[in-house]
Design an enzyme around this catalytic site. Structure first.
Site, PDB file in Angstrom:
ATOM      1  N   GLU A  20      -5.479   4.175   5.674  1.00 44.13           N
ATOM      2  CA  GLU A  20      -5.094   3.875   4.284  1.00 44.13           C
ATOM      3  C   GLU A  20      -5.392   5.030   3.311  1.00 44.13           C
ATOM      4  O   GLU A  20      -4.548   5.372   2.484  1.00 44.13           O
ATOM      5  CB  GLU A  20      -5.774   2.583   3.820  1.00 44.13           C
ATOM      6  CG  GLU A  20      -5.125   2.008   2.580  1.00 44.13           C
ATOM      7  CD  GLU A  20      -5.971   0.943   1.907  1.00 44.13           C
ATOM      8  OE1 GLU A  20      -5.797  -0.231   2.246  1.00 44.13           O
ATOM      9  OE2 GLU A  20      -6.779   1.278   1.037  1.00 44.13           O
TER      10      GLU A  20
ATOM     11  N   ARG B 144       0.831  -1.221   0.000  1.00 45.64           N
ATOM     12  CA  ARG B 144       0.000   0.000   0.000  1.00 45.64           C
ATOM     13  C   ARG B 144       0.865   1.271   0.000  1.00 45.64           C
ATOM     14  O   ARG B 144       0.513   2.282   0.622  1.00 45.64           O
ATOM     15  CB  ARG B 144      -0.937   0.028   1.228  1.00 45.64           C
ATOM     16  CG  ARG B 144      -1.998  -1.045   1.224  1.00 45.64           C
ATOM     17  CD  ARG B 144      -2.998  -0.826   0.094  1.00 45.64           C
ATOM     18  NE  ARG B 144      -4.163  -1.684   0.233  1.00 45.64           N
ATOM     19  CZ  ARG B 144      -4.231  -2.943  -0.202  1.00 45.64           C
ATOM     20  NH1 ARG B 144      -3.212  -3.506  -0.819  1.00 45.64           N
ATOM     21  NH2 ARG B 144      -5.347  -3.645  -0.051  1.00 45.64           N
TER      22      ARG B 144
ATOM     23  N   SER C 225     -10.916  -0.604   2.466  1.00 45.20           N
ATOM     24  CA  SER C 225     -10.207  -0.732   3.751  1.00 45.20           C
ATOM     25  C   SER C 225      -9.822   0.655   4.230  1.00 45.20           C
ATOM     26  O   SER C 225      -9.186   1.404   3.494  1.00 45.20           O
ATOM     27  CB  SER C 225      -8.927  -1.541   3.585  1.00 45.20           C
ATOM     28  OG  SER C 225      -9.221  -2.830   3.118  1.00 45.20           O
TER      29      SER C 225
HETATM   30  N1  EPU Z   1     -11.627 -10.498   9.733  1.00 44.88           N
HETATM   31  C1  EPU Z   1     -12.409 -10.599  10.859  1.00 44.88           C
HETATM   32  N2  EPU Z   1     -13.405  -9.686  11.040  1.00 44.88           N
HETATM   33  C2  EPU Z   1     -13.648  -8.686  10.145  1.00 44.88           C
HETATM   34  C3  EPU Z   1     -12.840  -8.572   9.002  1.00 44.88           C
HETATM   35  C4  EPU Z   1     -11.830  -9.505   8.797  1.00 44.88           C
HETATM   36  O1  EPU Z   1     -12.217 -11.476  11.688  1.00 44.88           O
HETATM   37  O2  EPU Z   1     -14.564  -7.902  10.400  1.00 44.88           O
HETATM   38  C5  EPU Z   1     -10.607 -11.503   9.488  1.00 44.88           C
HETATM   39  C6  EPU Z   1     -11.070 -12.427   8.338  1.00 44.88           C
HETATM   40  O3  EPU Z   1     -11.797 -13.503   8.804  1.00 44.88           O
HETATM   41  C7  EPU Z   1      -9.773 -12.866   7.734  1.00 44.88           C
HETATM   42  C8  EPU Z   1      -8.833 -11.715   7.998  1.00 44.88           C
HETATM   43  O4  EPU Z   1      -9.422 -10.905   9.005  1.00 44.88           O
HETATM   44  O5  EPU Z   1      -9.286 -13.991   8.374  1.00 44.88           O
HETATM   45  C9  EPU Z   1      -8.527 -10.905   6.758  1.00 44.88           C
HETATM   46  O6  EPU Z   1      -9.733 -10.390   6.197  1.00 44.88           O
HETATM   47  P1  EPU Z   1      -9.923 -10.230   4.605  1.00 44.88           P
HETATM   48  O7  EPU Z   1      -9.625 -11.512   3.931  1.00 44.88           O
HETATM   49  O8  EPU Z   1     -11.254  -9.617   4.393  1.00 44.88           O
HETATM   50  O9  EPU Z   1      -8.773  -9.244   4.178  1.00 44.88           O
HETATM   51  P2  EPU Z   1      -8.188  -7.917   4.819  1.00 44.88           P
HETATM   52  O10 EPU Z   1      -6.807  -8.183   5.273  1.00 44.88           O
HETATM   53  O11 EPU Z   1      -9.141  -7.385   5.817  1.00 44.88           O
HETATM   54  C10 EPU Z   1      -7.091  -7.033   2.636  1.00 44.88           C
HETATM   55  C11 EPU Z   1      -7.073  -5.751   1.848  1.00 44.88           C
HETATM   56  C12 EPU Z   1      -8.332  -5.620   1.011  1.00 44.88           C
HETATM   57  C13 EPU Z   1      -8.410  -6.815   0.071  1.00 44.88           C
HETATM   58  C14 EPU Z   1      -8.423  -8.098   0.928  1.00 44.88           C
HETATM   59  C15 EPU Z   1      -8.375  -9.338   0.072  1.00 44.88           C
HETATM   60  C16 EPU Z   1      -5.743  -4.193   3.165  1.00 44.88           C
HETATM   61  C17 EPU Z   1      -5.755  -2.989   4.045  1.00 44.88           C
HETATM   62  N3  EPU Z   1      -6.940  -4.630   2.763  1.00 44.88           N
HETATM   63  O12 EPU Z   1      -8.175  -6.941   3.560  1.00 44.88           O
HETATM   64  O13 EPU Z   1      -8.202  -4.445   0.230  1.00 44.88           O
HETATM   65  O14 EPU Z   1      -9.575  -6.770  -0.727  1.00 44.88           O
HETATM   66  O15 EPU Z   1      -7.238  -8.131   1.773  1.00 44.88           O
HETATM   67  O16 EPU Z   1      -7.094  -9.489  -0.443  1.00 44.88           O
HETATM   68  O17 EPU Z   1      -4.682  -4.697   2.846  1.00 44.88           O
HETATM   69  C18 EPU Z   1      -8.733  -2.137   0.146  1.00 44.88           C
HETATM   70  O18 EPU Z   1      -7.522  -1.910   0.233  1.00 44.88           O
HETATM   71  O19 EPU Z   1      -9.566  -1.203   0.061  1.00 44.88           O
HETATM   72  C19 EPU Z   1      -9.208  -3.511   0.211  1.00 44.88           C
HETATM   73  C20 EPU Z   1     -10.499  -3.810   0.239  1.00 44.88           C
END
Ligand code: EPU
Length: 346
Positions: free
Chosen positions: A342, A170, A246
């Site tokens: 972000e 990012r 995010s």
């Molecule tokens: N989780 C929870 N509760 C929540 C949200 C997430 O327990 O309310 C847990 C999920 O179960 C999972 C983990 O956290 O085990 C990660 O969640 P997720 O797979 O949704 O991915 P993320 O790390 O929250 C990142 C990116 C997203 C991207 C997804 C998929 C960042 C800041 N965000 O989210 O990017 O779509 O991975 O690769 O790196 C964005 O940047 O706007 C964005 C949506």
């Protein structure tokens, strides 16, 4: 040019519809810039009138102040040019104002691999390198060839190859030393005709299973379709519920802090990184701290994904930041981890 450019400008223009958080924000002057000539006109206007120039793309990753002095332009230039193509790959130069998701669909239709995991990310292709957009195991840096643009102060062109962009999670040079100094006008990508799959992400594997596609012969379309389904299920559509995806970066912590958290919360979601570091899922941390779906001061962390701040009542950036401080404080109190925002604060 200064006076003739004025005919393209709106005075005291509300940018609420031009940022996906729907934050009210008044630009002293605003112009939609859809040609290279207009872009040069905008640069000259801001230089001759000696007023600041602020650049908007899709407005999907910015926090706008209540008032923006000077000229705000939205980059709406379009164009796709195939620079080279052989049996293995194609190198394509895109104008900065092209919509990112439409670009993904166009490449997927051509059966080109590289950006299919990045389907449905809002915004423009010109903004994509700024934060090195990433999702489902792929970052833009993996297929970006070069970025072209202009210096705001004197219209001098620049060309940066991939390694010059200093891409990281990012992050890029455009968020660091070149921040507010340049306008990105074109982005060139090299995409592969050979399958180069990134399907390790558990949610993606699960969705591919649900879609009953043969994992031996996955097309870019199969992957993009799965990503679209996941995103549509989990992330709010900014047209219905204002948000900027995010809102926080996933924090990267050292081994000591990671182990301390894991000892207390064995279910912590963390991904090992180089140099004994760990990337923690900020969504998990925020969820554990009780913020998921909680409405406070008319602002809410989304009920399906706690990392996404939603602004249903069109609060101002100042109000959003007041809420954000409360979330950050509670995460620090519970986990001793600092969350970084972000979106870019203009
Ligand atoms: N989780 C929870 N509760 C929540 C949200 C997430 O327990 O309310 C847990 C999920 O179960 C999972 C983990 O956290 O085990 C990660 O969640 P997720 O797979 O949704 O991915 P993320 O790390 O929250 C990142 C990116 C997203 C991207 C997804 C998929 C960042 C800041 N965000 O989210 O990017 O779509 O991975 O690769 O790196 C964005 O940047 O706007 C964005 C949506």
């Amino acid at each position: 040019m200064t006076s003739s450019f004025l005919q393209y400008c709106h005075k005291n223009y509300n940018l609420q519809a031009l940022n996906t958080l729907a934050v009210p924000s008044i630009a002293e002057y605003f112009a939609d810039v859809n040609t290279d000539a207009l872009l040069l006109g905008a640069l000259q206007f801001s230089q001759e009138a000696d007023i600041p120039l602020t650049v908007l793309g899709g407005g999907s990753n910015v926090l706008l102040p209540e008032k923006i002095p000077g000229l705000v332009i939205k980059i709406s230039t379009t164009g796709r040019e195939i620079l080279s193509e052989d049996d293995n790959a194609a190198t394509i130069r895109f104008a900065a104002g092209e919509n990112w998701h439409d670009t993904v669909l166009w490449c997927v239709k051509k059966n080109l691999y590289g950006i299919e995991n990045l389907a449905l990310i809002p915004g423009t292709i010109g903004a994509a390198p700024i934060q090195n957009i990433g999702a489902y195991g792929v970052e833009l840096m993996s297929c970006l060839e070069r970025v072209e643009g202009l210096y705001i102060s004197n219209n001098t062109p620049f060309v940066l190859d991939n390694s010059d962009c200093l891409f990281a999670y990012r992050d890029s040079i455009f968020k660091q030393s070149m921040r507010n100094k340049v306008i990105i006008t074109h982005v060139t990508l090299t995409l592969s005709k050979e399958p180069k799959l990134h399907v390790e992400y558990p949610a993606l594997l699960e969705q591919l299973d649900k879609n009953k596609v043969d994992k031996g012969t996955l097309s870019p379309f199969d992957i993009a379709s799965a990503v679209i389904a996941i995103r549509q299920h989990k992330l709010p559509n900014p047209e219905q519920i204002p948000n900027a995806g995010s809102f926080f970066k996933n924090p990267i912590v050292g081994e000591v802090i990671y182990r301390k958290i894991r000892d207390e919360y064995p279910a912590v979601v963390a991904y090992p990184m180089p140099n004994n570091k760990y990337k923690l899922a900020a969504g998990w941390l925020i969820d554990q701290a009780g913020w998921r779906g909680k409405l406070l001061d008319n602002i809410c962390m989304h009920h399906n994904q706690a990392l996404v701040l939603t602004n249903p009542n069109h609060c101002t950036t100042k109000q959003l930041l007041g809420f954000v401080d409360k979330v950050r404080e509670s995460i620090f109190d519970k986990f001793h981890v600092n969350l970084e925002i972000e979106p870019i604060q203009l």
